[in-house]
Every structure is written in C-alpha cells, then in structure tokens.
Design a protein around this motif. Structure first.
Motif, PDB file in Angstrom:
ATOM      1  N   VAL A 209       0.836  -1.197   0.000  1.00  0.00           N
ATOM      2  CA  VAL A 209       0.000   0.000   0.000  1.00  0.00           C
ATOM      3  C   VAL A 209       0.872   1.248   0.000  1.00  0.00           C
ATOM      4  O   VAL A 209       0.657   2.197  -0.765  1.00  0.00           O
ATOM      5  N   ASN A 210       1.872   1.266   0.861  1.00  0.00           N
ATOM      6  CA  ASN A 210       2.816   2.377   0.910  1.00  0.00           C
ATOM      7  C   ASN A 210       3.538   2.535  -0.429  1.00  0.00           C
ATOM      8  O   ASN A 210       3.701   3.655  -0.941  1.00  0.00           O
ATOM      9  N   ILE A 211       3.932   1.427  -1.018  1.00  0.00           N
ATOM     10  CA  ILE A 211       4.664   1.473  -2.290  1.00  0.00           C
ATOM     11  C   ILE A 211       3.758   1.995  -3.405  1.00  0.00           C
ATOM     12  O   ILE A 211       4.172   2.831  -4.222  1.00  0.00           O
ATOM     13  N   LEU A 212       2.528   1.540  -3.438  1.00  0.00           N
ATOM     14  CA  LEU A 212       1.595   2.015  -4.453  1.00  0.00           C
ATOM     15  C   LEU A 212       1.348   3.514  -4.318  1.00  0.00           C
ATOM     16  O   LEU A 212       1.212   4.224  -5.328  1.00  0.00           O
ATOM     17  N   ALA A 213       1.292   4.003  -3.082  1.00  0.00           N
ATOM     18  CA  ALA A 213       1.104   5.436  -2.870  1.00  0.00           C
ATOM     19  C   ALA A 213       2.281   6.227  -3.435  1.00  0.00           C
ATOM     20  O   ALA A 213       2.092   7.281  -4.069  1.00  0.00           O
ATOM     21  N   HIS A 214       3.501   5.726  -3.219  1.00  0.00           N
ATOM     22  CA  HIS A 214       4.677   6.391  -3.785  1.00  0.00           C
ATOM     23  C   HIS A 214       4.653   6.348  -5.319  1.00  0.00           C
ATOM     24  O   HIS A 214       5.003   7.332  -5.983  1.00  0.00           O
ATOM     25  N   ILE A 215       4.251   5.219  -5.866  1.00  0.00           N
ATOM     26  CA  ILE A 215       4.177   5.101  -7.325  1.00  0.00           C
ATOM     27  C   ILE A 215       3.148   6.076  -7.888  1.00  0.00           C
ATOM     28  O   ILE A 215       3.399   6.773  -8.880  1.00  0.00           O
ATOM     29  N   ILE A 222       5.620  12.390 -14.766  1.00  0.00           N
ATOM     30  CA  ILE A 222       5.741  12.177 -16.214  1.00  0.00           C
ATOM     31  C   ILE A 222       5.090  13.341 -16.939  1.00  0.00           C
ATOM     32  O   ILE A 222       5.642  13.888 -17.903  1.00  0.00           O
ATOM     33  N   ASN A 223       3.924  13.724 -16.468  1.00  0.00           N
ATOM     34  CA  ASN A 223       3.190  14.816 -17.097  1.00  0.00           C
ATOM     35  C   ASN A 223       3.785  16.174 -16.756  1.00  0.00           C
ATOM     36  O   ASN A 223       3.990  17.023 -17.633  1.00  0.00           O
ATOM     37  N   ILE A 259      -3.510   6.031 -19.953  1.00  0.00           N
ATOM     38  CA  ILE A 259      -2.666   7.071 -20.529  1.00  0.00           C
ATOM     39  C   ILE A 259      -3.282   7.475 -21.858  1.00  0.00           C
ATOM     40  O   ILE A 259      -3.638   6.617 -22.672  1.00  0.00           O
ATOM     41  N   ARG A 260      -3.412   8.784 -22.081  1.00  0.00           N
ATOM     42  CA  ARG A 260      -3.981   9.278 -23.339  1.00  0.00           C
ATOM     43  C   ARG A 260      -3.098  10.391 -23.890  1.00  0.00           C
ATOM     44  O   ARG A 260      -2.657  11.274 -23.139  1.00  0.00           O
ATOM     45  N   ALA A 261      -2.855  10.352 -25.196  1.00  0.00           N
ATOM     46  CA  ALA A 261      -2.028  11.367 -25.851  1.00  0.00           C
ATOM     47  C   ALA A 261      -2.417  11.454 -27.318  1.00  0.00           C
ATOM     48  O   ALA A 261      -2.992  10.512 -27.877  1.00  0.00           O
ATOM     49  N   VAL A 268       4.517   6.676 -26.342  1.00  0.00           N
ATOM     50  CA  VAL A 268       5.544   5.649 -26.115  1.00  0.00           C
ATOM     51  C   VAL A 268       6.414   6.019 -24.920  1.00  0.00           C
ATOM     52  O   VAL A 268       6.760   5.172 -24.084  1.00  0.00           O
ATOM     53  N   HIS A 269       6.785   7.296 -24.822  1.00  0.00           N
ATOM     54  CA  HIS A 269       7.611   7.740 -23.699  1.00  0.00           C
ATOM     55  C   HIS A 269       6.875   7.539 -22.375  1.00  0.00           C
ATOM     56  O   HIS A 269       7.458   7.034 -21.397  1.00  0.00           O
ATOM     57  N   ALA A 270       5.596   7.919 -22.319  1.00  0.00           N
ATOM     58  CA  ALA A 270       4.838   7.802 -21.073  1.00  0.00           C
ATOM     59  C   ALA A 270       4.698   6.344 -20.646  1.00  0.00           C
ATOM     60  O   ALA A 270       4.819   6.018 -19.460  1.00  0.00           O
ATOM     61  N   LYS A 271       4.467   5.462 -21.591  1.00  0.00           N
ATOM     62  CA  LYS A 271       4.334   4.040 -21.263  1.00  0.00           C
ATOM     63  C   LYS A 271       5.658   3.470 -20.744  1.00  0.00           C
ATOM     64  O   LYS A 271       5.686   2.714 -19.767  1.00  0.00           O
ATOM     65  N   ARG A 272       6.751   3.862 -21.390  1.00  0.00           N
ATOM     66  CA  ARG A 272       8.062   3.369 -20.945  1.00  0.00           C
ATOM     67  C   ARG A 272       8.389   3.877 -19.551  1.00  0.00           C
ATOM     68  O   ARG A 272       8.831   3.112 -18.685  1.00  0.00           O
ATOM     69  N   ARG A 273       8.115   5.153 -19.294  1.00  0.00           N
ATOM     70  CA  ARG A 273       8.442   5.716 -17.981  1.00  0.00           C
ATOM     71  C   ARG A 273       7.535   5.161 -16.887  1.00  0.00           C
ATOM     72  O   ARG A 273       7.972   4.991 -15.743  1.00  0.00           O
ATOM     73  N   LEU A 274       6.278   4.852 -17.210  1.00  0.00           N
ATOM     74  CA  LEU A 274       5.411   4.228 -16.217  1.00  0.00           C
ATOM     75  C   LEU A 274       6.014   2.911 -15.738  1.00  0.00           C
ATOM     76  O   LEU A 274       6.029   2.608 -14.530  1.00  0.00           O
TER      77      LEU A 274
END
Length: 393
Positions: A209-215, A222-223, A259-261, A268-274
């Motif tokens: 839960v803590n990790i998901l919050a950080h993510i 990214i945005n 993700i929408r663009a 592609v960049h947003a997906k890779r960085r996610l």
C-alpha cells in the motif's frame, strides 16, 4: 451528387430496418456471431460475396479490378450496459446496449454498400468494406489487420465514421479535424508484490500500500516534468486496491489507470516511464512490480492530404454549411490501427444536437440517435469513395 443523395434518401426505410434490428440484438466483444451472420446475409442480397476476416466481415466491390482500393469501415459491437433510452426498439438482451452508435455505423455502411453496388459502373476502382467487431477495448481493428485486412488486395486509403449524438451541430453535419482526431488510450494495471504482516509489526513485512502510494505520486511527474508542454497528455489513476482489513499489511495490491495522448512519441515515452518508475520504486522498497496493459489504442491522426481531399468531396455533396472543422477529442478509436498503416481519415456525423432534443452522448444508457442522419452517412461513405477513386486511379 443530387442523384446519389436521392438514392440514399430512398434507402431510409432499409437503413432504419437494419439499424433497429442490430440495436435490438446487441452483442459485446470480439465475437459477434449473430451480427456477422446478419450483415453477411444482407450483403449477399445486394450481390456481394462477403467473407470473414479476424472476427469481422469483409466485402469487395470491383468497379475496376485494376484500380486502387479504398476501405470503408463500420464497427458493430455494443457495450455491457442496461438500456434506458425509452426507444420502442430498445435492446432485447439484458445488460447489453448499443450505447456508442455502432448500430448506426453498421447500417450506414450497409447503405453505402447498396449505393455503390447500384452505381458500380461509375466506380473507377475497388472498395473494401470493413465490418468490425470488438472496437470497445477488444482490439477488433488490430485483429482484422493482423488477419490480412489491408492486403489481397492492398488498401491505398481508408475512411471511418462515428455517430455523435448530443452534438454541437444539427443532424447530418459532418465534423472532422485536420490532424489528430482522437487520443491514444492505454489501460494499465500496476501490481505490487510485497510481503504481508500484522499491522502492528510493519517491520516484518513489505507494505504494497505504501509502495503504491509512492508510485501514484511519482507517476504524475511524467506529465509535469517530462512531457513536452506543447503536447497534451493525460495519466489518470482510476483504482488503488489493496488489503482486506485495517490491521493487515497485505501481500499484494494494485492500481489501474489510463494514458492518453495525441502524439505517438509522447505515448511511447509515457508508457516506458510508467514501467520504469513503477518497477524502480517497488525495488527501492524491496518489492517487485509487474505491469499489465489492457486496451492499447494508438492516437487517431488524420492524414492531412487525404482529409483535405475528402473534405472537398463532402462539401460538393452536402454544401459548406454542413461541414465543420472541430478540435480533437481525448476519447479513443481503434480505427487508428488501420490509420497507422495506410493513409486514413476519420469523420464524425451529428446524429442529433442538444437543441434538437438529443441530450445524451455516447456510453450513456439514455443515448438516442436521430435516424434522419443515416442516409447522409451512407451517401458520404459512397460519394467520397467514388470521388477519391475517380481522382486517384
């Protein structure tokens, strides 16, 4: 032009019959046996020899077998929703509804097939009709492409169309952009695998839960910090799910989002960085993360030369006052899979404005469409195909 419009109007009864049959009998997903059988039978009555491709139905009109090929597409699938439109021909299948207008798309493309068959001697090339399943997140267009849709014969240009109720413009208005039309849509699930423990002894576990919050927080950078600020990007988290009680650190948890663009490079960049951010943060805390991708739609981008050419033909057919240049929308459309591979154009057709009493748009259980727009859609499909072939063959 006038003759074709008159022929389209004369088809109104058939268009309504096709549309209402499909509306009453909706099917969801990539497997549409009843709808495919119905479309196949109606095409055969017109003189076509339809055949299955990738779960859908394809038919060919050979005006000039040596000419170029333009593809016309209509999608056929419904949504898993309970209808509340109040129409006399509402869905007969509980929990399924044509809430996105695909029933009108199918009917209009059948109408175009009839118009073009009736005017076959005037068709200077070849027309390929694409009746597609699984547009609503089931990769229907991609499956048809992978099954050979764009070859045998090779497709040189493609046109798709979408009905739009609760429009800003009167029934029968054609709307389009000059570049990006619809955004990409990549649905994801980030699953964090930690280590369960008692809530009173967190040192014994690895808290997902803590990790998901950080993510979740880190993904927003990214945005805000990595995107070209001239390019739109939306990264939305829709769910964060973990645990079964307030005093238990769970083994696993997950978050989902989209993700929408409009720009393929931004996408592609947003997906890779996610993926990099999610896995990196999980590793920092001693956990692991896996990423699953669901819907993966590329942005729908009109070929500028083709859309300008087809715009001219629509204006010939309908007049300048019934063609509007609009802004791109953040919704998505899997016809993009075709448009990634061949020059493509995408139109929207007003099937009722708010001023005309059509108050609900796509994916709303109360959506209604003005059937008076159906002949216009069929005529636009047929006329633009004929004129493009005339000028390019």
């Amino acid at each position: 032009m006038k003759e074709l419009l008159e022929q389209a109007e004369a088809l109104s009864g058939e268009l309504v019959r096709w549309r209402r049959h499909i509306h009453e009998n909706p099917e969801v997903g990539a497997d549409l046996p009843d709808t495919c059988a119905y479309v196949t039978e109606e095409l055969k009555k017109m003189g076509y020899e339809p055949y299955p491709v990738g779960g859908g139905v394809v038919a060919m009109l050979d005006g000039d077998p040596n000419g170029k090929v333009i593809l016309l597409r209509g999608d056929m699938d419904a949504l898993p929703m309970e209808e509340q439109s109040g129409e006399a021909f509402s869905s007969k299948r509980p929990g399924r509804m044509h809430a996105c207008g695909h029933d009108t798309h199918t009917a209009m493309l059948l109408g175009a097939a009839k118009l073009l068959m009736d005017n076959k001697d005037k068709v200077k090339g070849r027309v390929k009709f694409m009746f597609q399943p699984g547009e609503e997140g089931y990769k229907g267009a991609l499956h048809m492409v992978e099954a050979g849709l764009l070859e045998n014969p090779h497709v040189d240009a493609a046109l798709g169309m979408h009905s739009q109720s609760a429009s800003d413009y009167p029934t029968g208005t054609i709307m389009h952009t000059t570049g990006p039309s619809a955004a990409s849509a990549d649905g994801f699930k980030v699953i964090v695998h930690g280590k369960g423990a008692h809530g009173a002894r967190p040192e014994d576990g690895i808290d997902p839960v803590n990790i998901l919050a950080h993510i979740l927080i880190a993904l927003q950078t990214i945005n805000s910090r990595e995107r070209n600020q001239q390019e739109p990007l939306i990264l939305t988290i829709g769910q964060l799910i973990a645990g079964t009680a307030e005093n238990i650190i769970p083994n696993d948890g997950y978050l989902t989002g989209t993700i929408r663009a409009f720009n393929q490079e931004v996408r592609v960049h947003a997906k890779r960085r996610l993926e990099e951010i999610s896995k990196g943060i999980a590793a920092t805390f001693g956990a692991t993360a896996e990423i699953q991708w669901y819907t993966e739609f590329a942005p729908t981008i009109n070929d500028r030369a083709l859309i300008a050419e087809l715009d001219g033909y629509v204006r010939e057919l309908l007049g300048d006052d019934r063609v509007k240049i609009t802004e791109p929308q953040m919704g998505s459309e899997d016809f993009s899979e075709v448009m990634l591979r061949v020059p493509g154009a995408f139109f929207n057709l007003s099937t009722g404005s708010r001023e005309e009493g059509y108050l609900f748009g796509a994916h709303n259980p109360q959506v209604r469409h003005n059937e008076a727009a159906l002949p216009t859609g069929s005529a636009v499909y047929a006329y633009t195909a004929m004129r493009w072939l005339e000028e390019n063959c």
